[in-house]
Design a protein around this motif. Structure first.
Motif, PDB file in Angstrom:
ATOM      1  N   VAL A   1      30.700  57.781  56.322  1.00  0.00           N
ATOM      2  CA  VAL A   1      30.563  57.475  54.893  1.00  0.00           C
ATOM      3  C   VAL A   1      29.760  58.567  54.195  1.00  0.00           C
ATOM      4  CG1 VAL A   1      29.667  55.816  53.232  1.00  0.00           C
ATOM      5  CG2 VAL A   1      30.777  55.004  55.305  1.00  0.00           C
ATOM      6  N   VAL A   2      28.695  59.001  54.866  1.00  0.00           N
ATOM      7  CA  VAL A   2      27.858  60.060  54.275  1.00  0.00           C
ATOM      8  C   VAL A   2      28.707  61.308  54.012  1.00  0.00           C
ATOM      9  CG1 VAL A   2      25.903  61.594  54.648  1.00  0.00           C
ATOM     10  CG2 VAL A   2      25.755  59.221  55.358  1.00  0.00           C
ATOM     11  N   ALA A   3      29.563  61.631  54.970  1.00  0.00           N
ATOM     12  CA  ALA A   3      30.385  62.840  54.836  1.00  0.00           C
ATOM     13  C   ALA A   3      31.309  62.741  53.628  1.00  0.00           C
ATOM     14  CB  ALA A   3      31.191  63.042  56.117  1.00  0.00           C
ATOM     15  N   GLU A   4      31.749  61.523  53.287  1.00  0.00           N
ATOM     16  CA  GLU A   4      32.712  61.377  52.186  1.00  0.00           C
ATOM     17  C   GLU A   4      32.057  61.259  50.815  1.00  0.00           C
ATOM     18  OE1 GLU A   4      35.716  61.742  51.601  1.00  0.00           O
ATOM     19  OE2 GLU A   4      36.783  61.654  53.487  1.00  0.00           O
ATOM     20  N   GLU A   5      30.684  61.220  50.793  1.00  0.00           N
ATOM     21  CA  GLU A   5      29.984  61.215  49.497  1.00  0.00           C
ATOM     22  C   GLU A   5      30.612  60.243  48.479  1.00  0.00           C
ATOM     23  OE1 GLU A   5      28.987  65.607  48.569  1.00  0.00           O
ATOM     24  OE2 GLU A   5      28.759  64.459  46.710  1.00  0.00           O
ATOM     25  N   PRO A   6      30.548  58.933  48.734  1.00  0.00           N
ATOM     26  CA  PRO A   6      31.231  58.004  47.816  1.00  0.00           C
ATOM     27  C   PRO A   6      30.529  57.898  46.467  1.00  0.00           C
ATOM     28  CG  PRO A   6      29.955  56.791  49.456  1.00  0.00           C
ATOM     29  CD  PRO A   6      29.826  58.244  49.806  1.00  0.00           C
ATOM     30  N   TRP A   7      31.309  58.101  45.387  1.00  0.00           N
ATOM     31  CA  TRP A   7      30.786  57.980  44.029  1.00  0.00           C
ATOM     32  C   TRP A   7      31.229  56.654  43.427  1.00  0.00           C
ATOM     33  CZ3 TRP A   7      31.973  63.043  40.837  1.00  0.00           C
ATOM     34  CH2 TRP A   7      31.253  64.116  41.387  1.00  0.00           C
ATOM     35  N   TYR A   8      30.321  56.034  42.634  1.00  0.00           N
ATOM     36  CA  TYR A   8      30.661  54.787  41.964  1.00  0.00           C
ATOM     37  C   TYR A   8      30.359  54.862  40.480  1.00  0.00           C
ATOM     38  CZ  TYR A   8      30.770  53.033  46.712  1.00  0.00           C
ATOM     39  OH  TYR A   8      31.064  52.857  48.037  1.00  0.00           O
ATOM     40  N   GLY A   9      31.256  54.323  39.670  1.00  0.00           N
ATOM     41  CA  GLY A   9      30.982  54.141  38.245  1.00  0.00           C
ATOM     42  C   GLY A   9      31.248  52.676  37.964  1.00  0.00           C
ATOM     43  N   ILE A  10      30.189  51.936  37.630  1.00  0.00           N
ATOM     44  CA  ILE A  10      30.369  50.495  37.467  1.00  0.00           C
ATOM     45  C   ILE A  10      30.303  50.114  35.994  1.00  0.00           C
ATOM     46  CG2 ILE A  10      29.518  48.213  38.119  1.00  0.00           C
ATOM     47  CD1 ILE A  10      28.440  49.430  40.652  1.00  0.00           C
ATOM     48  N   GLU A  11      31.300  49.329  35.553  1.00  0.00           N
ATOM     49  CA  GLU A  11      31.381  48.909  34.150  1.00  0.00           C
ATOM     50  C   GLU A  11      30.890  47.464  34.047  1.00  0.00           C
ATOM     51  OE1 GLU A  11      35.379  49.514  32.726  1.00  0.00           O
ATOM     52  OE2 GLU A  11      35.717  51.012  34.280  1.00  0.00           O
TER      53      GLU A  11
ATOM     54  N   LYS B   1      33.590  33.880  33.077  1.00  0.00           N
ATOM     55  CA  LYS B   1      34.481  33.311  32.055  1.00  0.00           C
ATOM     56  C   LYS B   1      33.668  32.345  31.217  1.00  0.00           C
ATOM     57  CE  LYS B   1      38.851  32.857  30.534  1.00  0.00           C
ATOM     58  NZ  LYS B   1      39.768  33.963  30.181  1.00  0.00           N
ATOM     59  N   PRO B   2      32.853  32.889  30.313  1.00  0.00           N
ATOM     60  CA  PRO B   2      31.931  32.026  29.583  1.00  0.00           C
ATOM     61  C   PRO B   2      32.621  30.994  28.691  1.00  0.00           C
ATOM     62  CG  PRO B   2      31.723  34.314  28.877  1.00  0.00           C
ATOM     63  CD  PRO B   2      32.693  34.297  29.982  1.00  0.00           C
ATOM     64  N   ILE B   3      33.766  31.368  28.088  1.00  0.00           N
ATOM     65  CA  ILE B   3      34.469  30.438  27.199  1.00  0.00           C
ATOM     66  C   ILE B   3      35.919  30.317  27.637  1.00  0.00           C
ATOM     67  CG2 ILE B   3      35.070  29.885  24.810  1.00  0.00           C
ATOM     68  CD1 ILE B   3      32.125  30.037  25.122  1.00  0.00           C
ATOM     69  N   GLN B   4      36.347  29.078  27.897  1.00  0.00           N
ATOM     70  CA  GLN B   4      37.739  28.859  28.295  1.00  0.00           C
ATOM     71  C   GLN B   4      38.654  29.050  27.093  1.00  0.00           C
ATOM     72  OE1 GLN B   4      37.270  28.877  31.935  1.00  0.00           O
ATOM     73  NE2 GLN B   4      39.224  27.949  31.374  1.00  0.00           N
ATOM     74  N   GLY B   5      39.907  29.356  27.373  1.00  0.00           N
ATOM     75  CA  GLY B   5      40.872  29.494  26.296  1.00  0.00           C
ATOM     76  C   GLY B   5      41.250  30.945  26.077  1.00  0.00           C
ATOM     77  N   ASP B   6      41.697  31.264  24.880  1.00  0.00           N
ATOM     78  CA  ASP B   6      42.204  32.613  24.617  1.00  0.00           C
ATOM     79  C   ASP B   6      41.069  33.583  24.332  1.00  0.00           C
ATOM     80  OD1 ASP B   6      44.920  33.898  22.493  1.00  0.00           O
ATOM     81  OD2 ASP B   6      44.037  34.602  24.359  1.00  0.00           O
ATOM     82  N   TRP B   7      40.128  33.648  25.264  1.00  0.00           N
ATOM     83  CA  TRP B   7      39.000  34.562  25.149  1.00  0.00           C
ATOM     84  C   TRP B   7      38.838  35.311  26.464  1.00  0.00           C
ATOM     85  CZ3 TRP B   7      37.543  34.604  20.238  1.00  0.00           C
ATOM     86  CH2 TRP B   7      37.769  33.447  19.469  1.00  0.00           C
ATOM     87  N   ASN B   8      38.635  36.639  26.365  1.00  0.00           N
ATOM     88  CA  ASN B   8      38.487  37.456  27.585  1.00  0.00           C
ATOM     89  C   ASN B   8      37.315  36.994  28.444  1.00  0.00           C
ATOM     90  OD1 ASN B   8      40.589  39.028  26.580  1.00  0.00           O
ATOM     91  ND2 ASN B   8      39.631  40.931  27.277  1.00  0.00           N
ATOM     92  N   GLY B   9      37.410  37.243  29.735  1.00  0.00           N
ATOM     93  CA  GLY B   9      36.295  37.006  30.630  1.00  0.00           C
ATOM     94  C   GLY B   9      35.439  38.253  30.716  1.00  0.00           C
ATOM     95  N   ALA B  10      34.477  38.232  31.651  1.00  0.00           N
ATOM     96  CA  ALA B  10      33.591  39.389  31.818  1.00  0.00           C
ATOM     97  C   ALA B  10      33.705  39.882  33.253  1.00  0.00           C
ATOM     98  CB  ALA B  10      32.150  39.005  31.499  1.00  0.00           C
ATOM     99  N   GLY B  11      33.936  41.159  33.412  1.00  0.00           N
ATOM    100  CA  GLY B  11      34.101  41.728  34.742  1.00  0.00           C
ATOM    101  C   GLY B  11      33.062  42.787  35.025  1.00  0.00           C
ATOM    102  N   ALA B  12      33.174  43.384  36.213  1.00  0.00           N
ATOM    103  CA  ALA B  12      32.325  44.530  36.558  1.00  0.00           C
ATOM    104  C   ALA B  12      33.217  45.495  37.317  1.00  0.00           C
ATOM    105  CB  ALA B  12      31.126  44.102  37.392  1.00  0.00           C
ATOM    106  N   HIS B  13      34.182  46.076  36.610  1.00  0.00           N
ATOM    107  CA  HIS B  13      35.119  46.998  37.233  1.00  0.00           C
ATOM    108  C   HIS B  13      34.347  48.100  37.953  1.00  0.00           C
ATOM    109  CE1 HIS B  13      37.815  45.874  33.564  1.00  0.00           C
ATOM    110  NE2 HIS B  13      37.697  44.885  34.414  1.00  0.00           N
TER     111      HIS B  13
ATOM    112  N   ARG C   1      39.531  46.573  39.545  1.00  0.00           N
ATOM    113  CA  ARG C   1      39.261  45.717  38.383  1.00  0.00           C
ATOM    114  C   ARG C   1      38.960  44.280  38.776  1.00  0.00           C
ATOM    115  NH1 ARG C   1      40.754  47.667  33.489  1.00  0.00           N
ATOM    116  NH2 ARG C   1      41.419  45.654  32.645  1.00  0.00           N
ATOM    117  N   ARG C   2      38.863  43.997  40.078  1.00  0.00           N
ATOM    118  CA  ARG C   2      38.706  42.615  40.489  1.00  0.00           C
ATOM    119  C   ARG C   2      37.297  42.056  40.378  1.00  0.00           C
ATOM    120  NH1 ARG C   2      41.343  43.285  46.285  1.00  0.00           N
ATOM    121  NH2 ARG C   2      40.062  45.170  46.125  1.00  0.00           N
ATOM    122  N   PRO C   3      36.224  42.861  40.603  1.00  0.00           N
ATOM    123  CA  PRO C   3      34.886  42.250  40.633  1.00  0.00           C
ATOM    124  C   PRO C   3      34.514  41.557  39.319  1.00  0.00           C
ATOM    125  CG  PRO C   3      34.801  44.467  41.555  1.00  0.00           C
ATOM    126  CD  PRO C   3      36.164  44.298  40.967  1.00  0.00           C
ATOM    127  N   ALA C   4      33.848  40.410  39.462  1.00  0.00           N
ATOM    128  CA  ALA C   4      33.380  39.657  38.308  1.00  0.00           C
ATOM    129  C   ALA C   4      32.050  40.228  37.825  1.00  0.00           C
ATOM    130  CB  ALA C   4      33.204  38.188  38.690  1.00  0.00           C
TER     131      ALA C   4
END
Lengths: 355, 432
Positions: free
Chosen positions: A119-129, A237-249, A332-335
């Protein structure tokens, strides 16, 4: 009033060498942040030079009352944007007095994965939204929403400005500067599709630093919303219905992916992820099934899919990565309530260490 | 929406002009922005957070101000760049920010970016990336320091301007040699109306009723005549700080309506400066807890509409004998009235009625010092024999890229047939 403000903002460096260190750790729910402060005799920049400490684990659901001490090991230092001067924030993880990581300590395992030579050799980079929702304090209804009702439907709010479109910008803007001051690698912010929802991005950071910096940023956000009298929610998913949820892509790349021919390494990595979809989903945050419905720019939780520039897929590859033949991809799966130590190390493990 | 930035080595470029002497809009300056005259009835808990410097109950001091106004320059070289673009309606401004490793002076130093076009009505969900090209830089009056605002326009990943990108076509017109040689100047008078937040009724108007008729409000002062001056004044200084070419401001005929002018700007700059000023105005009204509208006729009845009069001149118009060039330009404009009107803003037919200092939308007219005409020429210009013309037709919600480039195109690049020209000259009593 002005005396209190003078005191809070007092610059101590003229009167003493001592500094204040705020030790921060994750509590029993895996999502609650805790902290307490102590005085140190002089400035410190290396976490290894900070003393270990302990706290009452029976008050955070992490130890029984008759054996309540949990030991804090300092792991990362950031400048304190609230106390300023030479004062610091310290991200810690938690151990038994015998030196074993307690069950809720997810950093320990992540650090092991990130120190594996492959893993060290591959130097993994992360950008979390990191997406999050702001709620009015007493009603727990989103900030800016009329009590007992709803705002106009989604459309005008994404990256919007104006008193009828953006709610809580002060919090977001002060958080941006506070994180830059602290030394967190915050790379941007934007208003989200659901009104009262915002996003900030941390990255690119290497390996274990991704988790440390995201937790530090979350702590600073809790402190800022506390000051503003607004409640922070990381519910997916703070509000049910036609409102987007919140993720951590989570955006991810390794050295091989960033070099020429990287696109093939990316496709292989996505293939490996597809075979461990269930394991990842189980670790990607509680309540994610309310968010990953296949609507509102998500992929359905049961199906693994990927695509270029496709925001309805589990994994998305950007057009410029496709064009250049190398780059990174976005899981895009992480909440929004995911633990970054778990997510970052799991992605590295699946794509680099598993066969 | 993040893009992984490779930590490349950036060139050593520092802002040469002093950027740290002017102080940004501090929270103390905003302190007077509490619009007390509107706080009737029980305040909703949510409105507290729309006034600047949010404060929790039980806190005696405001600790957010310190963070918002933090000057980061002693701690890091990094700056924050707010990328701004126009959304799918053609009038909504959108923005998001990113960290840049060092201060920049020129838009070419900034990276391209992208955004989710499916959330702004500009791309489908399965192919949602829209690319942002930085085009103009202004100083950020909210963040101060070396932080910047960046006006961008939008392209497909293949490099084609998306349909709502009106700047690309305007830039082409302004690159035409004939247009460059004529150095077109624009002075744009942006009118706008302020509305109370939840009722969307103009600021200062009694809810469920009307103020006294128009008369006392134009350039007026006094608590019963001027509503929202803080916003206009804060906006004026913010724009000057940002480097926008704002030339003046005044209270308008309809109460709660204001105007500011940007210019004279050359070519494509006019559009960039107007959009930047509109963004700053949205941010300021957001902080004041007041809604901005660019609707051309917000209230029906005996109340003025809101326009965006565009003053225009070319080199030839500004030189000796310029008045003849102006008359020729007016002639050309008269022959393309339909094309211009359809590009001058949606809903303009509610405003251009022939009353309230407008010309009827169906008729083209011009006159000296006549505010009831489509085109007005000032007395100074007539006396000196050179100067500029004022196109009074554009609505407040017009796109300045379209209007400015269309004026240049019609007067510099387009030629009518000789017959049409002769007929029009007769009709308008123009001896050209």
């Amino acid at each position: 009033m002005s005396l209190l403000s003078d005191l809070v903002n007092l610059n101590l460096s003229e009167s003493t060498e001592k500094i204040i260190a705020e030790y921060i750790w994750i509590g029993g729910s895996g999502l609650d942040l805790r902290s307490k402060a102590r005085t140190l005799p002089g400035p410190v920049t290396d976490p290894a030079k900070l003393p270990k400490w302990n706290y009452d684990g029976s008050s955070t659901d992490q130890a029984p009352g008759d054996n309540s001490e949990v030991i804090l090991h300092p792991q990362a230092i950031f400048k304190d944007p609230f106390r300023r001067g030479k004062n610091i924030l310290v991200i810690c993880d938690a151990y038994t007095p015998a030196g074993e990581p307690i069950p809720t300590n997810k950093r320990f395992n992540a650090a092991k994965i990130f120190s594996h030579p492959d893993v060290v050799a591959e130097e993994p980079w992360y950008g979390i939204e990191q997406e999050y929702t702001l709620l009015q304090k007493d009603t727990k209804w989103p900030l800016g929403w009329p009590i007992g009702g709803f705002p106009g439907p989604q459309g005008p709010y994404y990256c919007g400005a104006g008193a009828d479109k953006a709610f809580g910008r002060d919090i977001v803007d002060s958080h941006y500067k506070a994180c830059l001051y602290a030394g967190i690698n915050i790379s941007g912010i934007n208003a989200e599709v659901m009104p009262g929802q915002w996003e900030f991005q941390v990255g690119p950071t290497v390996g274990i630093a991704a988790g440390d910096q995201l937790w530090a940023a979350r702590y600073i956000l809790e402190r800022i919303t506390e000051i503003a009298g607004v409640v922070l929610s990381l519910d997916p998913k703070p509000i049910q219905g036609d409102w987007n949820g919140a993720g951590a892509h989570a955006n991810y790349s390794t050295k091989s992916m960033r070099n020429d021919g990287g696109i093939d390494v990316i496709k292989k990595a996505i293939e490996k992820l597809s075979q461990r979809h269930k394991e990842h989903i189980a670790a990607y945050g509680k309540g994610n099934e309310r968010r990953l419905t296949g609507l509102h720019e998500t992929a359905d939780i049961h199906t693994f899919s990927w695509g270029v520039a496709n925001r309805g897929a589990s994994v998305r590859i950007g057009r410029d990565t496709e064009k250049a033949g190398k780059g990174y991809f976005e899981d895009r799966r992480p909440a929004s309530n995911m633990d970054p130590y778990i997510v970052t190390s799991m992605i590295a493990e699946t794509t680099i260490l598993s066969k | 929406m993040a893009q992984i930035l490779a930590p490349t080595s950036q060139w050593q470029m520092k802002i040469t002009k002093s950027s740290t002497t002017a102080s940004p809009m501090t929270a103390k300056m905003w302190g007077s922005l509490v619009l007390k005259q509107n706080k009737k009835g029980p305040a909703r808990s949510s409105t507290k957070f729309r006034v600047l410097a949010t404060k929790a109950e039980g806190y005696t001091i405001n600790r957010l101000e310190g963070l918002l106004n933090l000057d980061l320059t002693p701690f890091t070289d990094r700056i924050i760049a707010e990328y701004i673009w126009i959304g799918g309606s053609g009038v909504d401004v959108r923005s998001k920010s990113r960290t840049i490793s060092k201060p920049v002076e020129d838009p070419s130093e900034l990276p391209k970016w992208n955004y989710d076009g499916s959330s702004t009505g500009q791309a489908p969900g399965e192919d949602s990336e829209v690319i942002l090209y930085p085009q103009a830089i202004f100083k950020d009056p909210f963040r101060g320091g070396n932080n910047i605002l960046v006006i961008c326009d939008a392209y497909t990943p293949q490099g084609e301007p998306i349909p709502t990108n009106k700047r690309a076509r305007a830039a082409e017109i302004f690159k035409n040699k004939k247009v460059i040689d004529e150095v077109p100047w624009y002075g744009i008078e942006q009118e706008y109306t302020l509305l109370q937040t939840d009722v969307k009724w103009p600021l200062g108007w009694p809810v469920g009723g009307y103020p006294g008729p128009q008369g006392p409000y134009y350039c007026g002062a006094g608590a019963d005549k001027s509503f929202g001056r803080d916003i206009s004044d804060a906006h004026y200084k913010a724009c000057l700080y940002a480097g926008i070419n704002i030339s003046g401001t005044n209270g308008e005929v309809m109460p709660g309506q204001w105007e500011y002018q940007v210019g004279p700007s050359v070519g494509i700059e006019a559009g960039d400066h107007i959009w930047a000023s509109r963004y700053i105005l949205e941010r300021i009204t957001e902080q004041a807890g007041v809604v901005l509208t660019l609707d051309p006729k917000p209230i029906e009845g005996d109340w003025n509409g809101a326009g965006c009069h565009t003053n225009y001149s070319t080199k030839s118009m500004r030189e000796e004998g310029g008045f003849e060039v102006i008359k020729k330009a007016i002639l050309n404009l008269s022959l393309r009235h339909g094309e211009h009107i359809s590009a001058y803003g949606e809903g303009n037919e509610r405003r251009l009625t022939g009353k309230h200092e407008t010309a009827s939308i169906n008729t083209f007219s011009w006159g000296v010092a006549n505010r009831g005409c489509s085109i007005r020429v000032g007395r100074e210009t007539e006396k000196q024999g050179k100067g500029y013309l004022e196109d009074r037709r554009p609505a407040s919600n017009m796109d300045p890229y379209i209007v400015t480039s269309l004026l240049a195109e019609t007067t510099l690049l387009w030629e009518p047939t000789l017959e049409a020209e002769a007929l029009a000259a007769q009709k308008l009593a123009l001896n050209v």
